[in-house]
Write an enzyme that holds these catalytic residues in place. Structure first.
Site, PDB file in Angstrom:
ATOM      1  CG  ASP A  96      -2.202   0.639   1.080  1.00 54.10           C
ATOM      2  OD1 ASP A  96      -2.227   1.685   0.411  1.00 54.10           O
ATOM      3  OD2 ASP A  96      -3.210   0.134   1.607  1.00 54.10           O
ATOM      4  CG  ASP A 197      -4.342   5.881   0.599  1.00 55.37           C
ATOM      5  OD1 ASP A 197      -5.277   5.100   0.834  1.00 55.37           O
ATOM      6  OD2 ASP A 197      -4.197   6.980   1.184  1.00 55.37           O
ATOM      7  CD  GLU A 250      -8.735   4.617  -1.492  1.00 61.76           C
ATOM      8  OE1 GLU A 250      -9.593   4.322  -0.655  1.00 61.76           O
ATOM      9  OE2 GLU A 250      -7.769   5.357  -1.232  1.00 61.76           O
ATOM     10  CG  HIS A 324      -8.710  -0.667   4.951  1.00 62.26           C
ATOM     11  ND1 HIS A 324      -8.643  -0.824   3.585  1.00 62.26           N
ATOM     12  CD2 HIS A 324      -8.236   0.582   5.209  1.00 62.26           C
ATOM     13  CE1 HIS A 324      -8.157   0.284   3.051  1.00 62.26           C
ATOM     14  NE2 HIS A 324      -7.900   1.160   4.011  1.00 62.26           N
ATOM     15  CG  ASP A 325     -11.054   2.844   4.143  1.00 59.31           C
ATOM     16  OD1 ASP A 325     -10.453   2.853   5.228  1.00 59.31           O
ATOM     17  OD2 ASP A 325     -10.528   3.217   3.065  1.00 59.31           O
TER      18      ASP A 325
HETATM   19  O1  TEU Z   1      -9.184   6.085   1.984  1.00 64.30           O
HETATM   20  C1  TEU Z   1      -9.632   7.036   1.055  1.00 64.30           C
HETATM   21  C2  TEU Z   1     -10.855   7.727   1.355  1.00 64.30           C
HETATM   22  O2  TEU Z   1     -11.282   8.538   0.577  1.00 64.30           O
HETATM   23  C3  TEU Z   1     -11.491   7.524   2.670  1.00 64.30           C
HETATM   24  O3  TEU Z   1     -12.041   8.764   2.995  1.00 64.30           O
HETATM   25  C4  TEU Z   1     -12.562   6.530   2.629  1.00 64.30           C
HETATM   26  O4  TEU Z   1     -13.453   6.782   1.586  1.00 64.30           O
HETATM   27  C5  TEU Z   1     -13.237   6.665   3.940  1.00 64.30           C
HETATM   28  O5  TEU Z   1     -12.384   6.081   4.866  1.00 64.30           O
HETATM   29  C6  TEU Z   1     -14.553   6.020   3.988  1.00 64.30           C
HETATM   30  O6  TEU Z   1     -15.303   6.741   4.934  1.00 64.30           O
HETATM   31  C7  TEU Z   1      -7.818   5.808   1.987  1.00 64.30           C
HETATM   32  C8  TEU Z   1      -7.550   4.644   2.911  1.00 64.30           C
HETATM   33  O7  TEU Z   1      -8.158   3.493   2.391  1.00 64.30           O
HETATM   34  C9  TEU Z   1      -8.023   5.002   4.285  1.00 64.30           C
HETATM   35  O8  TEU Z   1      -7.911   3.929   5.176  1.00 64.30           O
HETATM   36  C10 TEU Z   1      -7.218   6.173   4.752  1.00 64.30           C
HETATM   37  O9  TEU Z   1      -7.711   6.632   5.968  1.00 64.30           O
HETATM   38  C11 TEU Z   1      -7.254   7.337   3.746  1.00 64.30           C
HETATM   39  O10 TEU Z   1      -7.047   6.904   2.410  1.00 64.30           O
HETATM   40  C12 TEU Z   1      -6.157   8.320   4.052  1.00 64.30           C
HETATM   41  O11 TEU Z   1      -4.922   7.778   3.740  1.00 64.30           O
END
Ligand code: TEU
Length: 563
Positions: A96, A197, A250, A324-325
């Site tokens: 990542d 990311d 992403e 994970h989000d």
């Molecule tokens: O997430 C990208 C992102 O836009 C996040 O706001 C995501 O949509 C949100 O967590 C959902 O509510 C990436 C990573 O996957 C995330 O874990 C990180 O916190 C974020 O980038 C910052 O690096």
């Protein structure tokens, strides 16, 4: 290893996969111990969420050193052993790369703060407006303004996420050289897979401007004019030199058009892209921190538009329900009770037979669901805590605010992998887990291996992608877009035709089946023992299920017909 079109990727959240030393936090040695399980899934790559040194404000997405291993997770030797051990099973590592921002603890930011102008040019530092207000009206994705005072200089630095995640200024060629060095460092360790990311945020315009009143500020910095140029450059300098490279970007709040650009091979940018539109169909007015049942019509429309649009433009989608989000898809689109097996396998079928590369998020393959937390103190994520506070401060009743967080928090996905029924550790740790699992008594790997039906179904779906070009390569066409209960599509390759029917409802529903599939055979299905078909078996005919050209699907039934 196969090309990315016939690959399946397994996602591991290292902090929650397996803890080898009893400190309650997952680690690299734990992952090494579980390689036999990972290999048994038949996946081709494993994407690891960040395990680099980090103060952990955003669970590792706030990186303070890109080229080292977080001591809490292990050592560089452990990492090299992990790459080699996975490689022995033909499994590639996908790292990542969080290159839109660094932690404010990163050496670059610290030097900048200490007055080193070279490093000050690494970040977006801006003066306040003449009236003293913030440089722009942008908001942080984790709540509050996107600007924070830069020491006592009178300037502000930009952070689109937490205030400890400072955005890097990619306009600066030194920054681009640095990030290419990072990617090349990991390539030199044999890594061929990279997940980038929020990579569509790196092309902000040179002049950062206020979003016009009443408009979405994301439009001011997302999919900006320079993203394509930067990605092409990065590819040329690093991963693009590897014939076996696999990359996924992403893409936050993006468009099909932009994603075609990022993933059409002719552009030499990325192998594929994640977009999130289909995971906002349970947002009220596009807002995450709300409560709403999912809109199946919208879900079907979005999955269809993206599948078709990307196909027409020669792009490639990463396919996923979970990461994970995201709260667990089973809780959002399925049924965690009576139809747990049926809905988990239906959701898997819907994604795995589509055009694109499927990603399986750890625990999905055993039907893990959101934890049954009862107090706001159970949630640890900065985003969830900020959202709760903002809701309550904005006048939302605390009980309702809790219900919103309960259904939307990212912690939902981050609870430890449930290996067995043990309390409190679920076989993940012998100590106290950093985040508490709640239903390991009924949902765990040991039980699935012994008597479960979700895990074998995933293994079969994963194997099918490698076996059948119609799945990895076939042309996609939507089917029955107007049907109220069923997601349906066809795939076509050479002489093979696949028809996929997935019911999202807990009641029976009828679907017309075209004449061309009347003598088709059942490739896989989650009823009648069709989940136990093996490649060497003769496929059962669908004819018995048809009544004057119609098939009656049972609750959350998924069936794939091969003609
Ligand atoms: O997430 C990208 C992102 O836009 C996040 O706001 C995501 O949509 C949100 O967590 C959902 O509510 C990436 C990573 O996957 C995330 O874990 C990180 O916190 C974020 O980038 C910052 O690096």
């Amino acid at each position: 290893m196969t090309g990315f079109r016939s690959s399946v990727v397994y996602q591991i959240y290292p902090k929650s996969f397996y803890d080898s030393n009893g400190d309650g936090v997952g680690d690299l040695r734990g992952i090494i111990e579980k390689i036999p399980y990972i290999a048994s899934l038949g996946v081709d790559h494993v994407w690891f969420n960040p395990f680099f040194p980090s103060p952990g404000r955003d669970n590792g997405y706030d990186i303070s050193d890109y080229c080292a291993i977080d001591p809490a997770m292990g050592t560089m030797d452990d990492f090299e052993e992990l790459v080699e051990a996975l490689g022995a099973h033909g499994i590639g590592v996908m790292l990542d790369m969080v290159l839109n921002h660094t932690s404010t603890e990163h050496e670059w930011f610290r030097k900048a703060l200490a007055g080193d102008e070279r490093y000050q040019r690494y970040y977006y530092l801006r003066d306040p407006k003449p009236d003293g207000s913030l440089p722009t009206n942008w908001v942080s994705k984790f709540g509050g303004p996107a600007w924070e005072p830069f020491g006592d200089t009178g300037k502000y630095y930009l952070h689109l996420f937490d205030r400890t995640q400072a955005d890097l200024d990619w306009h600066n060629p030194d920054v681009r050289e640095e990030v290419a060095k990072v990617v090349n460092f990991w390539r030199s360790k044999g890594v061929r897979g990279f997940r980038f990311d929020v990579i569509n945020l790196i092309g902000k315009p040179e002049a950062l401007l206020d979003a016009p009143e009443g408009t979405d500020d994301r439009a001011m910095y997302t999919d900006g004019p320079d993203v394509h140029t930067y990605l092409q450059w990065l590819s040329e300098q690093s991963f693009g030199q590897d014939a076996d490279s696999i990359t996924v970007g992403e893409m936050s709040s993006t468009s099909i058009q932009a994603c075609i650009g990022y993933s059409n091979p002719a552009n030499h940018e990325l192998s594929m892209v994640f977009n999130f539109h289909h995971l906002k169909v349970d947002y009220e007015d596009g807002q995450k921190w709300t409560l709403k049942d999912f809109d199946l019509a919208a879900l079907k429309r979005l999955l269809g538009e993206w599948a078709l649009g990307m196909q027409e433009g020669g792009g490639w989608n990463a396919l996923f329900w979970n990461n994970h989000d995201q709260p667990r898809a089973l809780d959002r689109f399925g049924d965690t009770g009576q139809y747990r097996y049926e809905s988990a396998t239906m959701l898997a079928s819907a994604i795995h037979l589509l055009r694109g590369t499927p990603f399986v998020y750890m625990g999905e393959e055993i039907g893990m669901s959101d934890p049954a937390y009862t107090s706001i103190d159970d949630y640890v994520d900065v985003e969830a805590r900020n959202a709760y506070r903002a809701l309550v401060e904005g006048g939302t009743d605390p009980a309702r605010a809790f219900a919103v967080v309960h259904s939307k928090a990212r912690d939902n996905a981050r609870t430890p992998m449930q290996w067995n029924a043990e309390v409190p550790g679920a076989g993940f740790t012998t100590g106290t887990p950093w985040l508490r699992p709640t239903n390991q008594g009924t949902v765990n790997v040991e039980r699935e291996e012994a008597q479960g039906r979700i895990l074998p179904y995933y293994r079969r779906l994963i194997a099918l992608r490698q076996e059948l070009p119609v799945i990895s390569r076939g042309a996609y066409a939507p089917y029955l877009l107007e049907h109220e209960d069923v997601l349906a599509y066809t795939r076509e390759h050479d002489d093979s035709c696949l028809m996929v029917l997935c019911s999202f409802r807990g009641h029976d529903t009828k679907v017309p089946v075209p004449e061309a599939f009347a003598s088709a055979r059942i490739l896989i299905g989650n009823y009648d023992g069709n989940d136990r078909i093996r490649s060497s078996d003769e496929l059962p005919p669908v004819a018995d299920r048809l009544e004057v050209g119609t098939i009656c699907l049972r609750p959350y039934e998924a069936i794939a017909l091969l003609a």
